[in-house]
Design a protein around this motif. Structure first.
Motif, PDB file in Angstrom:
ATOM      1  N   ASP A  98      -2.870  49.539   0.448  1.00 36.50           N
ATOM      2  CA  ASP A  98      -3.254  49.492   2.040  1.00 36.50           C
ATOM      3  C   ASP A  98      -4.848  49.286   2.200  1.00 36.50           C
ATOM      4  OD1 ASP A  98      -0.452  48.929   2.779  1.00 36.50           O
ATOM      5  OD2 ASP A  98      -0.346  51.046   3.269  1.00 36.50           O
ATOM      6  N   GLU A  99      -5.275  50.115   1.737  1.00 37.23           N
ATOM      7  CA  GLU A  99      -7.139  50.269   1.956  1.00 37.23           C
ATOM      8  C   GLU A  99      -7.408  49.175   1.109  1.00 37.23           C
ATOM      9  OE1 GLU A  99     -10.812  53.186   1.493  1.00 37.23           O
ATOM     10  OE2 GLU A  99      -8.834  53.651   0.639  1.00 37.23           O
ATOM     11  N   ALA A 100      -7.009  48.675   0.152  1.00 32.72           N
ATOM     12  CA  ALA A 100      -7.420  47.506  -0.774  1.00 32.72           C
ATOM     13  C   ALA A 100      -7.460  46.387   0.037  1.00 32.72           C
ATOM     14  CB  ALA A 100      -7.027  47.621  -2.000  1.00 32.72           C
ATOM     15  N   ILE A 101      -6.189  46.049   0.557  1.00 34.49           N
ATOM     16  CA  ILE A 101      -5.860  44.878   1.453  1.00 34.49           C
ATOM     17  C   ILE A 101      -6.893  44.747   2.611  1.00 34.49           C
ATOM     18  CG2 ILE A 101      -4.224  43.763   2.993  1.00 34.49           C
ATOM     19  CD1 ILE A 101      -1.951  44.836   0.831  1.00 34.49           C
ATOM     20  N   MET A 116       0.726  -1.330   0.103  1.00 34.43           N
ATOM     21  CA  MET A 116      -0.119   0.144   0.082  1.00 34.43           C
ATOM     22  C   MET A 116       0.858   1.253   0.093  1.00 34.43           C
ATOM     23  SD  MET A 116      -3.010   1.150   2.667  1.00 34.43           S
ATOM     24  CE  MET A 116      -4.106  -0.077   2.027  1.00 34.43           C
ATOM     25  N   ALA A 117       0.371   2.167  -0.802  1.00 37.51           N
ATOM     26  CA  ALA A 117       1.370   3.189  -0.900  1.00 37.51           C
ATOM     27  C   ALA A 117       0.798   4.594   0.008  1.00 37.51           C
ATOM     28  CB  ALA A 117       1.338   3.896  -2.339  1.00 37.51           C
ATOM     29  N   THR A 118       1.566   5.463   0.151  1.00 36.89           N
ATOM     30  CA  THR A 118       1.022   6.782   0.686  1.00 36.89           C
ATOM     31  C   THR A 118       0.927   7.956  -0.412  1.00 36.89           C
ATOM     32  OG1 THR A 118       2.464   6.054   2.976  1.00 36.89           O
ATOM     33  CG2 THR A 118       2.027   8.239   2.631  1.00 36.89           C
ATOM     34  N   PHE A 119      -0.079   8.587  -0.290  1.00 35.24           N
ATOM     35  CA  PHE A 119      -0.197   9.933  -1.138  1.00 35.24           C
ATOM     36  C   PHE A 119      -0.631  11.146  -0.002  1.00 35.24           C
ATOM     37  CE2 PHE A 119      -1.250   5.996  -3.292  1.00 35.24           C
ATOM     38  CZ  PHE A 119      -0.786   6.374  -4.973  1.00 35.24           C
ATOM     39  N   THR A 120      -0.166  12.243  -0.653  1.00 31.41           N
ATOM     40  CA  THR A 120      -0.574  13.565   0.008  1.00 31.41           C
ATOM     41  C   THR A 120      -1.660  14.165  -0.976  1.00 31.41           C
ATOM     42  OG1 THR A 120       1.655  13.799   0.790  1.00 31.41           O
ATOM     43  CG2 THR A 120       0.506  15.861   0.550  1.00 31.41           C
ATOM     44  N   VAL A 121      -2.996  14.344  -0.414  1.00 30.62           N
ATOM     45  CA  VAL A 121      -3.879  15.132  -1.293  1.00 30.62           C
ATOM     46  C   VAL A 121      -4.012  16.489  -0.678  1.00 30.62           C
ATOM     47  CG1 VAL A 121      -6.237  14.717  -1.945  1.00 30.62           C
ATOM     48  CG2 VAL A 121      -4.634  12.869  -1.694  1.00 30.62           C
ATOM     49  N   ARG A 122      -3.881  17.265  -1.577  1.00 29.74           N
ATOM     50  CA  ARG A 122      -4.034  18.969  -1.045  1.00 29.74           C
ATOM     51  C   ARG A 122      -5.249  19.449  -1.836  1.00 29.74           C
ATOM     52  NH1 ARG A 122       0.522  20.578  -2.975  1.00 29.74           N
ATOM     53  NH2 ARG A 122       1.546  19.760  -1.217  1.00 29.74           N
ATOM     54  N   PHE A 123      -6.441  19.924  -0.824  1.00 33.76           N
ATOM     55  CA  PHE A 123      -7.505  20.499  -1.555  1.00 33.76           C
ATOM     56  C   PHE A 123      -7.197  22.170  -1.105  1.00 33.76           C
ATOM     57  CE2 PHE A 123      -9.099  16.602  -0.405  1.00 33.76           C
ATOM     58  CZ  PHE A 123      -9.711  16.136  -1.421  1.00 33.76           C
ATOM     59  N   ILE A 124      -7.388  23.025  -2.152  1.00 37.00           N
ATOM     60  CA  ILE A 124      -7.053  24.213  -2.176  1.00 37.00           C
ATOM     61  C   ILE A 124      -8.178  25.190  -2.483  1.00 37.00           C
ATOM     62  CG2 ILE A 124      -5.729  26.129  -3.322  1.00 37.00           C
ATOM     63  CD1 ILE A 124      -3.791  23.798  -4.176  1.00 37.00           C
ATOM     64  N   GLN A 125      -8.445  26.041  -1.609  1.00 38.42           N
ATOM     65  CA  GLN A 125      -9.704  26.913  -1.818  1.00 38.42           C
ATOM     66  C   GLN A 125      -8.978  28.438  -2.036  1.00 38.42           C
ATOM     67  OE1 GLN A 125     -11.951  27.072   1.658  1.00 38.42           O
ATOM     68  NE2 GLN A 125     -13.347  25.544   1.106  1.00 38.42           N
ATOM     69  N   GLU A 126      -9.507  28.922  -3.033  1.00 34.76           N
ATOM     70  CA  GLU A 126      -9.102  30.509  -3.542  1.00 34.76           C
ATOM     71  C   GLU A 126     -10.163  31.404  -3.437  1.00 34.76           C
ATOM     72  OE1 GLU A 126      -7.534  32.235  -7.664  1.00 34.76           O
ATOM     73  OE2 GLU A 126      -6.584  30.373  -6.958  1.00 34.76           O
ATOM     74  N   TYR A 127      -9.638  32.565  -2.520  1.00 33.00           N
ATOM     75  CA  TYR A 127     -10.844  33.759  -2.318  1.00 33.00           C
ATOM     76  C   TYR A 127     -10.324  34.729  -3.310  1.00 33.00           C
ATOM     77  CZ  TYR A 127     -12.779  30.460   0.922  1.00 33.00           C
ATOM     78  OH  TYR A 127     -13.440  29.435   1.678  1.00 33.00           O
ATOM     79  N   THR A 128     -11.109  35.218  -4.104  1.00 35.54           N
ATOM     80  CA  THR A 128     -10.729  36.418  -4.686  1.00 35.54           C
ATOM     81  C   THR A 128     -11.557  37.489  -4.633  1.00 35.54           C
ATOM     82  OG1 THR A 128      -9.628  35.193  -6.283  1.00 35.54           O
ATOM     83  CG2 THR A 128     -10.279  37.356  -7.119  1.00 35.54           C
ATOM     84  N   TYR A 129     -11.100  38.828  -4.080  1.00 37.13           N
ATOM     85  CA  TYR A 129     -12.197  39.833  -3.825  1.00 37.13           C
ATOM     86  C   TYR A 129     -11.761  41.277  -4.809  1.00 37.13           C
ATOM     87  CZ  TYR A 129     -13.214  37.075   0.034  1.00 37.13           C
ATOM     88  OH  TYR A 129     -13.560  36.099   0.940  1.00 37.13           O
ATOM     89  N   GLU A 130     -12.743  41.867  -5.241  1.00 35.04           N
ATOM     90  CA  GLU A 130     -12.604  42.908  -6.221  1.00 35.04           C
ATOM     91  C   GLU A 130     -13.069  44.062  -5.175  1.00 35.04           C
ATOM     92  OE1 GLU A 130     -14.249  44.976 -10.113  1.00 35.04           O
ATOM     93  OE2 GLU A 130     -13.351  42.790 -10.185  1.00 35.04           O
ATOM     94  N   VAL A 131     -12.209  44.784  -4.818  1.00 31.76           N
ATOM     95  CA  VAL A 131     -12.557  46.099  -3.788  1.00 31.76           C
ATOM     96  C   VAL A 131     -11.910  47.358  -4.382  1.00 31.76           C
ATOM     97  CG1 VAL A 131     -12.413  44.357  -1.786  1.00 31.76           C
ATOM     98  CG2 VAL A 131     -10.276  45.896  -2.559  1.00 31.76           C
ATOM     99  N   GLU A 132     -12.936  48.357  -4.092  1.00 25.44           N
ATOM    100  CA  GLU A 132     -12.669  49.736  -4.184  1.00 25.44           C
ATOM    101  C   GLU A 132     -11.864  50.257  -3.179  1.00 25.44           C
ATOM    102  OE1 GLU A 132     -16.145  52.156  -5.228  1.00 25.44           O
ATOM    103  OE2 GLU A 132     -16.698  50.713  -6.879  1.00 25.44           O
ATOM    104  N   GLU A 190     -11.326  42.281   5.412  1.00 25.81           N
ATOM    105  CA  GLU A 190     -12.432  42.427   5.965  1.00 25.81           C
ATOM    106  C   GLU A 190     -13.501  41.507   5.364  1.00 25.81           C
ATOM    107  OE1 GLU A 190     -15.798  46.015   6.726  1.00 25.81           O
ATOM    108  OE2 GLU A 190     -13.812  46.324   7.176  1.00 25.81           O
ATOM    109  N   GLU A 191     -13.681  41.562   3.906  1.00 24.61           N
ATOM    110  CA  GLU A 191     -14.762  40.630   3.518  1.00 24.61           C
ATOM    111  C   GLU A 191     -14.228  39.039   3.445  1.00 24.61           C
ATOM    112  OE1 GLU A 191     -15.997  41.347  -0.837  1.00 24.61           O
ATOM    113  OE2 GLU A 191     -15.307  43.725  -0.429  1.00 24.61           O
ATOM    114  N   PHE A 192     -13.060  38.724   3.493  1.00 18.58           N
ATOM    115  CA  PHE A 192     -12.582  37.557   3.717  1.00 18.58           C
ATOM    116  C   PHE A 192     -12.761  36.973   5.274  1.00 18.58           C
ATOM    117  CE2 PHE A 192      -9.269  34.325   5.181  1.00 18.58           C
ATOM    118  CZ  PHE A 192      -9.277  33.563   4.172  1.00 18.58           C
TER     119      PHE A 192
END
Length: 63
Positions: A22-25, A1-17, A30-32
């Motif tokens: 610094d204010e954008a971040i 039996m082998a060993t595997f690494t499984v990585r699930f990635i969630q990506e969050y993208t925000y468009e802000v004014e 805040e939304e994140f």
């Protein structure tokens, strides 16, 4: 039996004014934070990577 690494990635993208980077971040952070504190479970993922025990990628998928 082998060993595997499984990585699930969630990506969050925000468009802000904002007046500057610094204010954008701050606005996006805040939304994140609001999204992360939501009582609704998020079981979806954007990307999935599987590596074998040698660190070689053997599968890659997108939901």
């Amino acid at each position: 039996m082998a060993t595997f690494t499984v990585r699930f990635i969630q990506e969050y993208t925000y468009e802000v004014e904002a007046n500057d980077v610094d204010e954008a971040i701050d606005n996006a952070e805040e939304e994140f934070s609001f999204d992360m504190c939501s009582p609704i479970a998020n079981t979806t993922w954007d990307e999935m990577i599987v590596e074998d025990e040698d660190g070689e990628e053997v599968a890659h998928g997108y939901m």
